[in-house]
Design a protein around this motif. Structure first.
Motif, PDB file in Angstrom:
ATOM      1  N   GLY A   7       0.812  -1.215   0.000  1.00 45.99           N
ATOM      2  CA  GLY A   7       0.000   0.000   0.000  1.00 45.99           C
ATOM      3  C   GLY A   7       0.844   1.263   0.000  1.00 45.99           C
ATOM      4  N   HIS A  36       2.069   1.808  -3.518  1.00 44.17           N
ATOM      5  CA  HIS A  36       0.966   2.136  -4.423  1.00 44.17           C
ATOM      6  C   HIS A  36       0.412   3.520  -4.152  1.00 44.17           C
ATOM      7  CE1 HIS A  36       0.223  -2.399  -5.288  1.00 44.17           C
ATOM      8  NE2 HIS A  36       1.126  -1.866  -6.096  1.00 44.17           N
ATOM      9  N   LYS A  37       0.371   3.881  -2.881  1.00 48.62           N
ATOM     10  CA  LYS A  37      -0.143   5.196  -2.514  1.00 48.62           C
ATOM     11  C   LYS A  37       0.711   6.298  -3.147  1.00 48.62           C
ATOM     12  CE  LYS A  37      -0.268   7.949   1.620  1.00 48.62           C
ATOM     13  NZ  LYS A  37      -0.046   7.910   3.063  1.00 48.62           N
ATOM     14  N   ARG A  64       1.424   4.835  -7.670  1.00 49.47           N
ATOM     15  CA  ARG A  64       0.500   4.253  -8.637  1.00 49.47           C
ATOM     16  C   ARG A  64      -0.693   5.180  -8.822  1.00 49.47           C
ATOM     17  NH1 ARG A  64      -2.574  -1.484  -7.857  1.00 49.47           N
ATOM     18  NH2 ARG A  64      -3.515  -0.306  -6.164  1.00 49.47           N
TER      19      ARG A  64
END
Lengths: 155, 296
Positions: A145, A148-149, A152
């Motif tokens: 996470g 990705h935070k 992405r």
């Protein structure tokens, strides 16, 4: 009519070539495959943590070992400069990689290292049973996470 | 000739009176928070559930830096740019000189200590359903955090949104203390509703808004454009979110979806915050989500 067939095949090949527009397609496919591989192995451990499948020490060990191996890969070449979602806007092969990856390369690589460290803990925990996996999976998810935070783009 | 003029004058007066009445600040009774003793230990849980750090800590802050609430983030919206204020205990730049009553008025009534309206970018439209005890506990915890010397930047809003008094009209029209999900609820669902609707304020992102920024309560949690950039915040009513309770609980604790993808964007942040809550609270939020009316 006979001569038409090779022409159609040639056109089809050229057409397919035209769709493969970016020189980064292989790298994008490879890194998305890498993510799939991580998700696949994490899924085995997650299934056991959730009780969706029974705990099996051998399967748990295999999955955790795979996560350790996958997160130890040298991933630089998977994210070649220029293969971000802005540069490749409208391209056939969709990427959600943000340009920030290359602006903050050290931070990006740091996240992958954090993932590796979380998988090492998982490797130890996975041998101890279902509760061990439950305790270790949070940190693996957190590592996913965090990256990705930051790097992405949303769907 | 005099009659119509008089009529007009009284209409104008009536209109002004109505405007004054509708937009007036409505503070707590003076002794509303008196006699409450805050428990900072429990306040810490309220702090993480409320997601205070997600806006008030510096962007990208991790670890102990998430407890430095100096503000400074810019929230770009259709109404203009909001600059998140400093809520650290610094007496000059933060809220160190506030009282519990001041803090209660901010969370429960959306008001500054001087009585002016706060803008609803601060989710008092959810926090207004918090218990006074939770507000006191949160206040006690905030007092333990490090002061940050960093002055606030004024908001940069378009006319007429720069007129604070008008927020009273917004409150009148769109802010309610009533629960959205009602009916026969188990104690667990009631706890989940309290967390989701009041403290965790899920609806602030997951519920669509009208042109004036009011939440459409009839489409509660039915998904909305991302307030913070591209993409959409998903519909999490049972019409769309078909995950099992186990899967929802796993997602809220690890950030991993049933496909073992992970939450990104602001939700990654929310999951990090929720990681501080006991398992029973995660289960309660899940039980509540299952009870939300399905909206396509």
């Amino acid at each position: 009519m006979k001569f038409l067939k090779p022409a159609i095949i040639a056109a089809a090949i050229l057409g397919a070539g035209g769709a493969m527009a970016s020189p980064y397609d292989h790298a994008i496919e490879a890194r998305q495959g890498l993510m799939d591989n991580l998700a696949f192995n994490l899924g085995i451990l997650g299934g056991m943590a959730k009780g969706a499948m029974p705990y099996d020490a051998t399967e748990a060990k295999s999955a955790a070992d795979n996560l350790v191996t996958l997160s130890a890969l040298n991933i630089g070449a998977y994210w070649p400069k220029g293969s971000d979602d802005e540069a490749l806007k409208g391209d056939k092969l969709k990427t959600h990689a943000l340009p920030a990856i290359w602006a903050k390369e050290g931070e990006f690589m740091g996240h992958y290292k954090a993932l590796h460290e979380a998988t090492l803990k998982m490797q130890i925990a996975a041998a101890t049973g279902r509760e061990g996996i439950q305790g270790a999976i949070g940190d693996v998810g957190k590592a996913c996470g965090a990256c990705h935070k930051a790097f992405r783009a949303p769907e | 000739m005099r009659r119509p003029l008089l009529l007009l004058a009284s209409l104008v007066l009536l209109g002004l009176a109505a405007f004054w009445y509708v937009t007036r600040p409505d503070p707590l009774p003076p002794r509303a928070m008196a006699g409450l003793t805050g428990d900072p230990q429990h306040g810490k849980l309220v702090f993480w559930a409320g997601g205070c750090a997600s806006c008030h800590a510096a962007k990208g802050a991790t670890g102990a830096d998430r407890l430095k609430l100096g503000g400074g983030r810019a929230l770009v919206t259709a109404f203009g740019t909001f600059h998140v204020p400093n809520i650290s205990p610094d007496p000059k730049d933060g809220i160190g000189d506030w009282t519990l009553q001041n803090f209660g008025n901010a969370l429960l009534r959306g008001l500054r200590p001087d009585g002016a309206h706060l803008y609803p970018a601060f989710p008092y439209s959810s926090y207004n359903k918090m218990t006074h005890q939770d507000v006191a506990d949160l206040w006690a915890f905030l007092r333990t955090l490090p002061p940050v010397a960093q002055p606030d930047k004024p908001h940069d809003l378009r006319f007429p949104f720069n007129i604070r008094r008008l927020v009273g009209g917004y409150d009148f029209l769109f802010v309610s203390k009533a629960w959205v999900v009602t009916g026969d609820l188990t104690p667990q669902q009631i706890r989940g509703r309290y967390l989701a609707e009041a403290v965790v304020h899920c609806g602030q992102c997951h519920t669509p808004r009208n042109a004036l920024g009011g939440m459409e309560r009839s489409r509660w949690l039915a998904g909305a454009p991302n307030p913070d950039g591209e993409g959409r915040i998903p519909n999490i009513t049972p019409a769309h979110l078909k995950w099992s309770s186990t899967d929802i609980e796993a997602f809220l604790t690890t950030g991993l979806t049933p496909d073992y993808d992970s939450a990104g964007g602001q939700m990654a942040d929310v999951v990090q915050n929720l990681a501080h809550l006991p398992k029973s609270d995660i289960a309660a939020i899940t039980a509540y989500l299952k009870k939300v009316p399905p909206v396509k």
